[in-house]
Design an enzyme around this catalytic site. Structure first.
Site, PDB file in Angstrom:
ATOM      1  N   ARG A  16      39.112  42.419  32.705  1.00  0.00           N
ATOM      2  CA  ARG A  16      37.815  42.278  34.772  1.00  0.00           C
ATOM      3  C   ARG A  16      37.237  43.668  35.017  1.00  0.00           C
ATOM      4  O   ARG A  16      36.012  43.947  34.928  1.00  0.00           O
ATOM      5  CB  ARG A  16      38.584  42.480  36.092  1.00  0.00           C
ATOM      6  CG  ARG A  16      39.718  41.360  36.360  1.00  0.00           C
ATOM      7  CD  ARG A  16      40.656  41.234  37.509  1.00  0.00           C
ATOM      8  NE  ARG A  16      41.881  42.365  37.132  1.00  0.00           N
ATOM      9  CZ  ARG A  16      42.535  42.649  37.610  1.00  0.00           C
ATOM     10  NH1 ARG A  16      42.532  42.702  39.442  1.00  0.00           N
ATOM     11  NH2 ARG A  16      44.128  42.576  36.894  1.00  0.00           N
ATOM     12  N   ASN A  29      41.512  38.172  38.727  1.00  0.00           N
ATOM     13  CA  ASN A  29      42.264  37.269  38.289  1.00  0.00           C
ATOM     14  C   ASN A  29      42.536  35.951  39.097  1.00  0.00           C
ATOM     15  O   ASN A  29      42.624  36.495  39.929  1.00  0.00           O
ATOM     16  CB  ASN A  29      43.605  37.850  37.681  1.00  0.00           C
ATOM     17  CG  ASN A  29      42.884  38.641  36.441  1.00  0.00           C
ATOM     18  OD1 ASN A  29      42.140  38.784  35.762  1.00  0.00           O
ATOM     19  ND2 ASN A  29      43.960  39.392  36.095  1.00  0.00           N
TER      20      ASN A  29
END
Length: 100
Positions: free
Chosen positions: A27, A45
């Site tokens: 990320r 996520n």
């Protein structure tokens, strides 16, 4: 008279990345890469261990970001990248989004 054909068309790619993509900095690498490219959108996520992301920007740049998703950061092991093109929302920045 202005020539509007020279303006880049803004596109939106909604991407789902699977493999070893959580717990490897995916990320935050996505935020860094997308921000450097000047894209807007978000990344998060998912509970099923995939990463979901949205990229908005000029088509060539969005395509470059989608290509990056196939490898991701060094510790990631990407198995699959699914891409859906959608109508852009006009997002203002790139951020990590929390799972709802």
């Amino acid at each position: 008279m202005q020539n509007y054909t020279s303006l880049p068309k803004i596109v939106r790619a909604h991407v789902f990345i699977s493999g070893r993509v959580q717990g490897v900095g995916y990320r935050y690498s996505t935020v860094d890469t997308a921000s450097q490219l000047g894209l807007t959108g978000w990344v998060r996520n998912l509970p099923d261990s995939r990463v979901e992301a949205v990229f908005e920007g000029a088509r060539e740049v969005v395509d470059e970001m989608v290509r990056w998703c196939h490898s991701g950061p060094p510790a990631a092991v990407v198995q699959e990248v699914l891409v859906q093109y959608e109508e852009p929302e006009g997002l203002q920045r790139f951020q990590v989004k929390r799972v709802e």
